[in-house]
Scaffold this active site. Structure first.
Site, PDB file in Angstrom:
ATOM      1  N   HIS A  68      54.032  11.647  88.847  1.00  0.00           N
ATOM      2  CA  HIS A  68      55.570  12.137  88.768  1.00  0.00           C
ATOM      3  C   HIS A  68      56.314  10.811  88.591  1.00  0.00           C
ATOM      4  O   HIS A  68      56.188   9.735  89.164  1.00  0.00           O
ATOM      5  CB  HIS A  68      55.934  12.617  90.132  1.00  0.00           C
ATOM      6  CG  HIS A  68      57.389  13.040  90.339  1.00  0.00           C
ATOM      7  ND1 HIS A  68      57.796  14.033  89.601  1.00  0.00           N
ATOM      8  CD2 HIS A  68      58.278  12.402  90.982  1.00  0.00           C
ATOM      9  CE1 HIS A  68      59.268  14.176  89.518  1.00  0.00           C
ATOM     10  NE2 HIS A  68      59.541  13.032  90.664  1.00  0.00           N
TER      11      HIS A  68
ATOM     12  N   LYS B 195      65.873   8.216  88.666  1.00  0.00           N
ATOM     13  CA  LYS B 195      64.969   7.701  87.726  1.00  0.00           C
ATOM     14  C   LYS B 195      65.589   8.526  86.440  1.00  0.00           C
ATOM     15  O   LYS B 195      65.391   7.717  85.387  1.00  0.00           O
ATOM     16  CB  LYS B 195      63.564   8.225  87.824  1.00  0.00           C
ATOM     17  CG  LYS B 195      62.833   7.892  89.123  1.00  0.00           C
ATOM     18  CD  LYS B 195      61.413   8.333  89.288  1.00  0.00           C
ATOM     19  CE  LYS B 195      61.526   9.937  89.486  1.00  0.00           C
ATOM     20  NZ  LYS B 195      62.032  10.268  90.962  1.00  0.00           N
TER      21      LYS B 195
ATOM     22  N   ASP C  38      59.503  13.575  84.251  1.00  0.00           N
ATOM     23  CA  ASP C  38      58.815  14.368  85.423  1.00  0.00           C
ATOM     24  C   ASP C  38      57.555  14.645  85.426  1.00  0.00           C
ATOM     25  O   ASP C  38      56.786  14.055  86.391  1.00  0.00           O
ATOM     26  CB  ASP C  38      59.323  15.794  85.251  1.00  0.00           C
ATOM     27  CG  ASP C  38      58.946  16.772  86.449  1.00  0.00           C
ATOM     28  OD1 ASP C  38      59.476  16.092  87.531  1.00  0.00           O
ATOM     29  OD2 ASP C  38      58.195  17.718  86.359  1.00  0.00           O
TER      30      ASP C  38
ATOM     31  N   ARG D 117      61.385 -15.160  96.844  1.00  0.00           N
ATOM     32  CA  ARG D 117      62.355 -15.380  96.032  1.00  0.00           C
ATOM     33  C   ARG D 117      61.726 -15.850  94.612  1.00  0.00           C
ATOM     34  O   ARG D 117      62.927 -15.766  93.702  1.00  0.00           O
ATOM     35  CB  ARG D 117      63.384 -16.347  96.738  1.00  0.00           C
ATOM     36  CG  ARG D 117      64.026 -16.045  97.993  1.00  0.00           C
ATOM     37  CD  ARG D 117      64.948 -14.814  97.826  1.00  0.00           C
ATOM     38  NE  ARG D 117      66.204 -15.448  97.154  1.00  0.00           N
ATOM     39  CZ  ARG D 117      67.228 -16.189  97.714  1.00  0.00           C
ATOM     40  NH1 ARG D 117      66.964 -16.204  98.926  1.00  0.00           N
ATOM     41  NH2 ARG D 117      68.238 -16.723  97.055  1.00  0.00           N
TER      42      ARG D 117
END
Length: 320
Positions: free
Chosen positions: A141, A162, A180, A248
């Site tokens: 998905h 998305k 999808d 970081r």
């Protein structure tokens, strides 16, 4: 899915000029075979009685070799060929099998086929076709999109954004493969290829707008049929504590296993005001540099180390 000899021939016969020399089997004949021994065999190759192929191809070199054998050795080779129960024996270059081969094929109920192509063309075409047709597959998905020539899979919780992100990337000139339910196949030991199911091709669902036809809206250049998967971007709404845990220097780069292949994965925090399309483009450019052997984090650490060594040089050594 192509899992039988009959389906393979139906799909490839016109292009590869294949024709049946024996009667087409009534029952489906498995390409991979049913025993564990058959599962370990190569799918196609030139005649090999030591490491037999499921599809044994006899071309002119093999024909010359067989005709040069004595009658006893020839009979033993033919018996060995059919004793391994290949899915079929294919003759290239329009070679016609002799009576001994035809009798052995009929006795063992092994299909025989012929093609006018030479053996190497025939093997190369069938090997390429079978690699894709029989590849391991998985549906994930998400939205699969091409960004700067790289296949990028956008994943995340439902309603995370998305499709909206994909739409913005498309408007910036990138191309969509599937929305999808992109389907992925392992076509090589370290290569995953993604495609779109036929019923979903060209379409993108955006909440509030409904179903959009990307090809009709943006043109042919906005859609691509397939792409190799290079990067997974996981969209996540992270809180302050979770953000503090991200390195970081190296960021959130990890790996996601898809069909046994480790694919680079980046967790991208979703928050109001963040331009995710620009961040995705930057992530892809950064990954391209990694593939080429350059890592900005490592370069930064090395630069700091050099600066420290200049500020604090090693103490001089004195010779006695």
């Amino acid at each position: 899915m192509i899992d039988s000899l009959q389906l393979l021939i139906a799909q490839t016969a016109p292009q590869l000029k294949l024709r049946w020399l024996t009667k087409e089997p009534a029952a489906p004949r498995p390409l991979r075979g049913e025993s564990p021994k058959h599962a370990q065999q190569s799918l196609i190759g030139s005649l090999n009685c030591i490491h037999p192929n499921r599809l044994q191809v006899i071309g002119r070199p093999e024909q010359i070799y067989l005709t040069g054998l004595g009658s006893t050795a020839y009979a033993e080779t033919i018996d060995k060929l059919f004793a391994d129960h290949p899915a079929a024996v294919i003759f290239s270059d329009d070679i016609e099998p002799d009576a001994t081969l035809l009798e052995a094929a009929e006795r063992t109920q092994t299909p025989l086929l012929a093609s006018s192509l030479d053996d190497q063309d025939l093997i190369n075409h069938l090997r390429y076709f079978l690699t894709h047709a029989l590849a391991e597959r998985k549906t994930i998905h998400g939205v699969f999109i091409e960004v700067l020539g790289m296949g990028v899979l956008l994943v995340g919780d439902p309603a995370i954004g998305k499709s909206e992100l994909a739409l913005e990337l498309i408007s910036r000139g990138h191309r969509i493969i599937a929305d999808d339910a992109p389907r992925f196949a392992r076509i090589a030991p370290e290569t995953i290829e993604g495609t779109c199911p036929e019923t979903l091709r060209d379409f993108l669902e955006v909440r509030g707008l409904g179903i959009l036809n990307i090809r009709a809206m943006f043109g042919e250049g906005a859609v691509v049929r397939s792409k190799t998967l290079h990067l997974v971007i996981d969209l996540q709404p992270l809180d302050h504590r979770q953000l503090e845990c991200i390195d970081r220097l190296s960021g959130s780069l990890t790996a996601m296993s898809i069909l046994g292949v480790a694919v680079p994965k980046i967790v991208m925090p979703v928050a109001p005001g963040r331009n995710l399309a620009i961040l995705v483009e930057a992530a892809v450019r950064h990954q391209i540099l990694r593939i080429r052997g350059y890592d900005a984090g490592v370069d930064f650490i090395d630069r700091q180390a050099r600066a420290i060594s200049v500020d604090r040089p090693d103490p001089p050594t004195f010779k006695r």
